[in-house]
Write a protein that holds these residues in place. Structure first.
Motif, mmCIF file in Angstrom:
data_model
loop_
_atom_site.group_PDB
_atom_site.id
_atom_site.type_symbol
_atom_site.label_atom_id
_atom_site.label_comp_id
_atom_site.label_asym_id
_atom_site.label_seq_id
_atom_site.Cartn_x
_atom_site.Cartn_y
_atom_site.Cartn_z
ATOM 1 N N MET A 1 0.848 -1.165 0.000
ATOM 2 C CA MET A 1 0.000 0.000 0.000
ATOM 3 C C MET A 1 0.899 1.235 0.000
ATOM 4 S SD MET A 1 -2.972 1.021 2.693
ATOM 5 C CE MET A 1 -4.256 0.197 1.793
ATOM 6 N N THR A 2 0.487 2.237 -0.748
ATOM 7 C CA THR A 2 1.286 3.460 -0.777
ATOM 8 C C THR A 2 1.211 4.179 0.559
ATOM 9 O OG1 THR A 2 -0.547 4.736 -1.685
ATOM 10 C CG2 THR A 2 1.015 3.825 -3.250
ATOM 11 N N GLU A 3 2.331 4.696 0.951
ATOM 12 C CA GLU A 3 2.417 5.436 2.213
ATOM 13 C C GLU A 3 2.249 6.927 1.953
ATOM 14 O OE1 GLU A 3 2.908 6.073 6.283
ATOM 15 O OE2 GLU A 3 2.630 4.206 5.226
ATOM 16 N N TYR A 23 7.443 -3.120 8.734
ATOM 17 C CA TYR A 23 6.898 -4.171 7.869
ATOM 18 C C TYR A 23 7.983 -4.970 7.153
ATOM 19 C CZ TYR A 23 2.563 -1.704 8.696
ATOM 20 O OH TYR A 23 1.484 -1.111 9.296
ATOM 21 N N ALA A 24 9.053 -4.327 6.742
ATOM 22 C CA ALA A 24 10.098 -5.006 5.981
ATOM 23 C C ALA A 24 10.756 -6.125 6.786
ATOM 24 C CB ALA A 24 11.152 -4.011 5.508
ATOM 25 N N ASN A 31 5.371 -8.642 0.013
ATOM 26 C CA ASN A 31 5.920 -7.880 -1.105
ATOM 27 C C ASN A 31 6.550 -6.591 -0.587
ATOM 28 O OD1 ASN A 31 6.503 -7.076 -3.720
ATOM 29 N ND2 ASN A 31 4.498 -6.192 -4.087
ATOM 30 N N VAL A 32 7.785 -6.685 -0.143
ATOM 31 C CA VAL A 32 8.493 -5.519 0.392
ATOM 32 C C VAL A 32 8.993 -4.663 -0.775
ATOM 33 C CG1 VAL A 32 10.456 -4.732 1.760
ATOM 34 C CG2 VAL A 32 9.163 -6.753 2.467
ATOM 35 N N ILE A 33 8.619 -3.397 -0.761
ATOM 36 C CA ILE A 33 9.077 -2.441 -1.773
ATOM 37 C C ILE A 33 9.933 -1.410 -1.029
ATOM 38 C CG2 ILE A 33 8.400 -0.802 -3.561
ATOM 39 C CD1 ILE A 33 5.706 -2.337 -3.685
ATOM 40 N N PRO A 34 11.240 -1.642 -0.954
ATOM 41 C CA PRO A 34 12.087 -0.836 -0.080
ATOM 42 C C PRO A 34 12.544 0.501 -0.654
ATOM 43 C CG PRO A 34 13.405 -2.531 -1.108
ATOM 44 C CD PRO A 34 11.979 -2.742 -1.560
#
Length: 49
Positions: A1-3, A23-24, A31-34
């Protein structure tokens, strides 16, 4: 989800909550988007109908 999303000097910046340390580091996060995503606003405006 976008922060969050913001614009600065014609560039749009988008971050995702899965990239936060909370969350990471959680093994349940699938689905980690770092990384920070960025694009010029002019490249994005044609995508809006």
């Amino acid at each position: 989800m976008t922060e969050g999303i913001t614009e600065y000097n014609g560039t749009a910046y988008l971050v995702y909550e899965s990239g936060s340390h909370l969350y990471a580091s959680d093994p349940a996060t699938l689905n980690v988007i770092p990384r920070l995503h960025k694009a010029s606003v002019t490249s994005l405006t044609p995508l809006v109908p």
